[in-house]
Enzyme design. Structure first.
Site, PDB file in Angstrom:
ATOM      1  N   GLU A 213       0.924  -1.187  -0.038  1.00  0.00           N
ATOM      2  CA  GLU A 213      -0.097   0.091  -0.057  1.00  0.00           C
ATOM      3  C   GLU A 213       0.898   1.217   0.000  1.00  0.00           C
ATOM      4  O   GLU A 213       1.358   1.628   1.190  1.00  0.00           O
ATOM      5  CB  GLU A 213      -0.813  -0.186   1.231  1.00  0.00           C
ATOM      6  N   CYS A 247      -1.688   9.367   2.455  1.00  0.00           N
ATOM      7  CA  CYS A 247      -1.330   8.874   1.273  1.00  0.00           C
ATOM      8  C   CYS A 247      -2.536   8.981  -0.063  1.00  0.00           C
ATOM      9  O   CYS A 247      -1.973   9.180  -0.960  1.00  0.00           O
ATOM     10  CB  CYS A 247      -1.137   7.347   1.374  1.00  0.00           C
TER      11      CYS A 247
END
Length: 467
Positions: A213, A247
């Protein structure tokens, strides 16, 4: 801690898993319930250590963006786990007669989780919940940059779990490198692309399955048909919440030149409305992060960019870094080459849709994409002709909050996905099973019997029939 000590510890956890490789629904839910109880009993303390790590972080932000995601994951698993665990029947071809085929989900073993510093509670515990739901044991390595939160979380987990169920190891770069090199049954990493590459190389030595991720440069595209004040308010929230250290934060905005001045004014209005209180603006995780933000802005300005403060200096003089928009940014500026991960919003003016799509596709595939507007045909072109991990339309961040939507990247922004069923699947092996039965109850016609050598006319007839 040496690699030998790590190996011995992993062997101990694997032995515990081998003694209970298929935990019941009740056992899995009880472990997940302990995570929920652990968090609920310690919310106030965790908020304090989070604030200590970031310098400033409002408790509501922590509760909303960290704790609520964990509670939501627990609730979703409780509701759906029995259904996820059920074997799934599949059809069989006619030549197998009454044979029976199905897939069944099976746990993998010991899952290693390497969690980041930007959301050090959510991004440690949500993958752990998915791993427990799939029947695995978990070993967590939290980030050393959020050292207070990581240390406190390790203490809590040791209080609520036996280390052969849920183990935690804290430490710096050397510990992380040793951790990534262990032969886990699955390794889950959240962090930067550069570190993700190193983790992947380490995992390759054992052919360890891996979920990455990562991040990347997530665009926010503002179509001229968008309502500018709404788009600006959503982009400001997505960009400045957690100090921009998210993110899936909008990394840069793309607007039409005809609305750029209006858009910038609305950005400033929205920033002042939402983040005028310095106590509600999350600080940089450390001095290194703060220095990097200043360097990104300085580099862009030196290359010809114009820096526009997003907040009024009045009342914000105590901020170590003033959120800023950047105009006329050179493509070779660092802020356009690297993921920003901070309260800096470069704005690109591109006036036609083909150029917008080409601009996005020529760069690394982003983790998220945001589009604002009312023109459905334009929206469909953006959805169909760009590639990104996920999309939110007319807002930011929210696709990551839907448990039934897989969350993950594509290309340089990651591989694999989790949240909800996707997380259960990520940490499970879908085993294929075929039970061969005779054709019409006649055993001599079952399975491979008609296809076995010596090859005579019967096999020729079988081949013609199979066509």
């Amino acid at each position: 801690m040496s690699i030998n000590r790590f190996t011995l510890q992993l062997d101990e956890i694997k032995a515990a898993y081998a003694a209970e490789p298929n935990p019941t629904v009740a056992v899995r839910l009880e472990r997940i319930g302990r995570i929920e109880k652990m968090l609920a009993a310690n919310e106030e303390k965790i908020c304090k250590v989070l604030a200590a790590d970031f310098g400033t972080r409002h408790s509501i932000e922590s509760r909303l963006l960290e704790f609520q995601m964990v509670y939501q994951a627990c609730k979703h698993v409780r509701k759906h786990l029995k259904e996820w665990m059920k074997p799934q029947l599949v059809s069989t071809p006619a030549f197998l007669g009454s044979s029976h085929a199905w897939t069944q989900m099976q746990s993998m073993g010991v899952v290693g989780i390497m969690s980041p510093w930007n959301y050090p509670v959510q991004l440690a515990l949500v993958p752990a919940i998915a791993a427990f739901a799939a029947g695995n044991r978990v070993w967590l390595k939290p980030s050393e940059r959020s050292s207070r939160t990581s240390g406190f979380l390790a203490t809590l987990i040791q209080e609520y779990f036996h280390p052969i169920e849920f183990c935690v190891t804290v430490g710096g770069t050397e510990v992380a490198e040793s951790f990534a090199a262990l032969p886990f049954d699955h390794l889950f990493f959240t962090g930067s692309s550069n570190i993700g590459k190193r983790v992947m190389r380490a995992a390759a030595d054992h052919l360890t399955p891996i979920t990455l991720e990562l991040g990347g440069k997530s665009p926010a595209i503002v179509d001229p048909s968008a309502k500018m004040n709404d788009a600006a308010a959503s982009i400001i929230y997505g960009k400045l919440v957690n100090g921009g250290q998210t993110c899936i934060a909008p990394d840069y905005a793309i607007v039409h030149s005809s609305v750029s001045e209006t858009f910038i004014q609305e950005l400033q209005n929205a920033a002042q409305e939402q983040f005028a209180n310095p106590e509600e603006f999350t600080g940089a995780i450390d001095e290194h992060q703060l220095a990097r933000w200043h360097q990104l802005v300085k580099d862009a300005v030196n290359r010809g960019a114009k820096a526009i403060p997003l907040l009024s200096p009045a009342g914000n003089l105590g901020l170590a870094f003033m959120p800023v928009a950047l105009l006329n940014v050179s493509e070779d500026a660092l802020v356009m080459q690297e993921e920003v991960f901070g309260p800096i919003l470069p704005i690109a003016t591109i006036n036609d849709l083909d150029s917008i799509i080409r601009y996005i596709n020529e760069g690394p595939k982003p983790l998220a994409l945001y589009w604002f507007g009312k023109e459905k045909k334009v929206m469909q072109r953006i959805l169909n002709e760009t590639r990104s991990g996920g999309v939110t339309i007319n807002d930011t961040l929210l696709h990551a909050a839907i448990e039934d939507l897989p969350f993950g990247g594509i290309g340089g922004s990651g591989m694999g996905a989790y949240h909800g069923r996707a997380g259960f699947d990520a940490f499970s092996h879908r085993k294929s099973v075929l039970e061969v039965r005779g054709f019409l109850g006649l055993k001599f016609l079952g399975g491979t019997k008609l296809a076995r050598p010596p090859y005579r006319k019967g096999v020729e007839r079988l081949l013609r029939w199979l066509k």
